[in-house]
Design an enzyme around this catalytic site. Structure first.
Site, PDB file in Angstrom:
ATOM      1  N   TYR A 184       0.852  -1.198   0.000  1.00 21.21           N
ATOM      2  CA  TYR A 184       0.000   0.000   0.000  1.00 21.21           C
ATOM      3  C   TYR A 184       0.891   1.253   0.000  1.00 21.21           C
ATOM      4  CZ  TYR A 184      -3.569   3.248   1.684  1.00 21.21           C
ATOM      5  OH  TYR A 184      -4.418   4.298   1.815  1.00 21.21           O
ATOM      6  N   THR A 186       1.520   3.837   1.687  1.00 25.29           N
ATOM      7  CA  THR A 186       2.289   4.363   2.825  1.00 25.29           C
ATOM      8  C   THR A 186       3.244   3.334   3.442  1.00 25.29           C
ATOM      9  OG1 THR A 186       0.542   3.696   4.340  1.00 25.29           O
ATOM     10  CG2 THR A 186       0.444   5.950   3.495  1.00 25.29           C
ATOM     11  N   LYS A 187       3.280   2.137   2.925  1.00 23.67           N
ATOM     12  CA  LYS A 187       4.097   1.090   3.563  1.00 23.67           C
ATOM     13  C   LYS A 187       5.585   1.228   3.192  1.00 23.67           C
ATOM     14  CE  LYS A 187       0.535  -0.387   5.640  1.00 23.67           C
ATOM     15  NZ  LYS A 187      -0.513  -1.335   5.332  1.00 23.67           N
ATOM     16  N   ASN A 188       6.461   0.504   3.888  1.00 24.69           N
ATOM     17  CA  ASN A 188       7.909   0.675   3.702  1.00 24.69           C
ATOM     18  C   ASN A 188       8.371   0.341   2.286  1.00 24.69           C
ATOM     19  OD1 ASN A 188       7.600   0.919   6.490  1.00 24.69           O
ATOM     20  ND2 ASN A 188       9.676   0.209   6.872  1.00 24.69           N
ATOM     21  N   LEU A 189       7.644  -0.571   1.640  1.00 31.29           N
ATOM     22  CA  LEU A 189       7.917  -0.922   0.235  1.00 31.29           C
ATOM     23  C   LEU A 189       6.570  -0.783  -0.469  1.00 31.29           C
ATOM     24  CD1 LEU A 189       9.668  -4.273  -0.831  1.00 31.29           C
ATOM     25  CD2 LEU A 189       7.990  -3.081  -2.218  1.00 31.29           C
TER      26      LEU A 189
END
Ligand SMILES: *Cc1c(COP(=O)(O)O)cnc(C)c1O
Length: 384
Positions: A184, A186-189
């Protein structure tokens, strides 16, 4: 850094490199817009990176969790243990399989699922546990996997926050039977939207691989290239949860940056620690000694004072905060259909009232952290 009144410091800001944008543009120009070469390549690199035998790309972590539960045979009549302190999709997917969610409390220091409460809530009907590595801090996998093995329960990991987190020196993604990641925005990847399931179990990998695309026995994209033919068979009524090449090509680039970005996140989190540690009104997040933390979130607890007023104040000062999470058992649907005892989930209720996430993303600077920490420290010094 003195902030300009006009500019608002957001809770999260995406930063893509020129190379990432070009890779996406090139893929769009190539004319192959759906699942194809780049998805296969992303899966190959992902499984190699995380040291899992199989990686199956899907349309979201939510889709991956549902397919994982179903591949393990979870359905009507089964109970699935799950923390209430998570994003709602972790619990919704249990209902999509026909099984019943049973809420488990969290630990007061890690905010992760409590192994003691897992023990209390296991029944004859318990078929699986979904654990969530909250904020990117790994759960106590050794303890939880041992309890699960003893009781013949499947462990499925919601690693939406934990891309790049390590437990006892190994990446999350190769521990229990099945792990689900989120890409998604906003996630780290990130791939905008998207997810990946990792497993070492060939039967589970096969089932998920088919069920993400209608239950078709062969990947459909092979039908349209030179080796492919128009023939295919359907083994069961699957879903439409595949990833596109446009997403995957971004994922490949993002995977290359993951360790560096997580290192930056850790440096920024350590700065928050140092600027906020003297503040007696807040509880800072911890890192357990077994863990490398992806620092997806930097959650603090506002002890004693009103959390919502604090968020309001920071917004007026031009800083966006967020709450992870409103406990799932408190939403109308779950209150009405899965009510809990008054005495249950006491830590979840307490943390759910106090928790707030501070901005944390790799393009932040030390000055940004200092500015936000100073605002927080001033607020508690002056107003209370
Ligand atoms: C973001 C998130 C999800 C859902 O991920 P999607 O890829 O958006 O489906 C699931 N669980 C947790 C804990 C999350 O934060």
């Amino acid at each position: 850094m003195k902030k300009n009144k006009a500019d608002f410091f957001p809770f999260y800001r995406v930063s893509l490199t020129k190379e990432e944008i070009e890779a996406v543009t090139d893929t769009v120009k190539s004319g192959w817009l759906t699942t194809g070469y780049h998805v296969l390549e992303f899966e190959k690199r992902f499984s190699a990176f995380f040291n899992a035998k199989y990686a199956i790309a899907v349309s979201s972590c939510t889709a991956g969790l549902q397919l994982a539960l179903q591949a393990h045979g979870v359905g009507v009549g089964d109970e699935v243990l799950v923390p209430s302190f998570t994003f709602v999709s972790t619990v919704n997917v249990i209902l999509h399989t026909g099984a019943k969610p049973v809420f488990v409390d969290i630990e007061p220091d890690t905010y992760n699922i409590s192994p003691d409460d897992i023990n209390r809530k296991i029944t004859r009907k318990t078929k699986a546990i979904i654990v969530v590595h909250y904020s990117g801090l790994p759960v106590k996998l050794d303890q939880i996997n041992a309890v699960a093995k003893k009781n013949k329960i499947i462990v499925i990991e919601d690693a939406a926050h934990a891309a790049g987190s390590k437990y006892l020196g190994k990446y999350i993604g190769s521990f229990s039977n099945t792990t689900c990641f989120s890409f998604y925005a906003t996630k780290n990847l990130t791939t905008g939207e998207g997810g990946m399931v990792t497993t070492n179990d060939s039967k589970i990998a096969n089932l998920i691989s088919m069920s993400r695309l209608h239950g078709i026995s062969k990947d459909a994209w092979k039908r349209y290239n030179k080796e492919g033919s128009w023939k295919y068979d359907v083994m069961f009524p699957g879903y439409k949860y595949n990833m596109t090449d446009v997403q995957a090509v971004l994922g490949i680039k993002q995977l290359e940056k993951l360790e560096l970005n997580n290192k930056k996140r850790n440096e920024l989190a350590n700065l928050y620690d140092s600027y906020l540690k003297e503040n007696p009104y807040i509880q800072l997040p911890i890192v357990t000694k077994e863990s490398y933390h992806s620092r997806h979130l930097y959650p603090i607890l506002i002890n004693k004072y009103n959390r919502d007023k604090f968020i309001q104040y920071m917004k007026k000062q031009g800083v966006g905060l967020s709450v992870h999470f409103i406990p799932v058992h408190q939403f109308s649907f779950y209150r009405n259909n899965f009510p809990i005892k008054n005495t249950d989930l006491s830590v979840t209720k307490d943390v759910g009232k106090k928790v707030v996430s501070l901005p944390l993303f790799p393009s932040m600077t030390e000055d940004d952290i200092k500015m936000i920490a100073n605002l927080i420290n001033e607020y508690f010094k002056n107003n209370h």
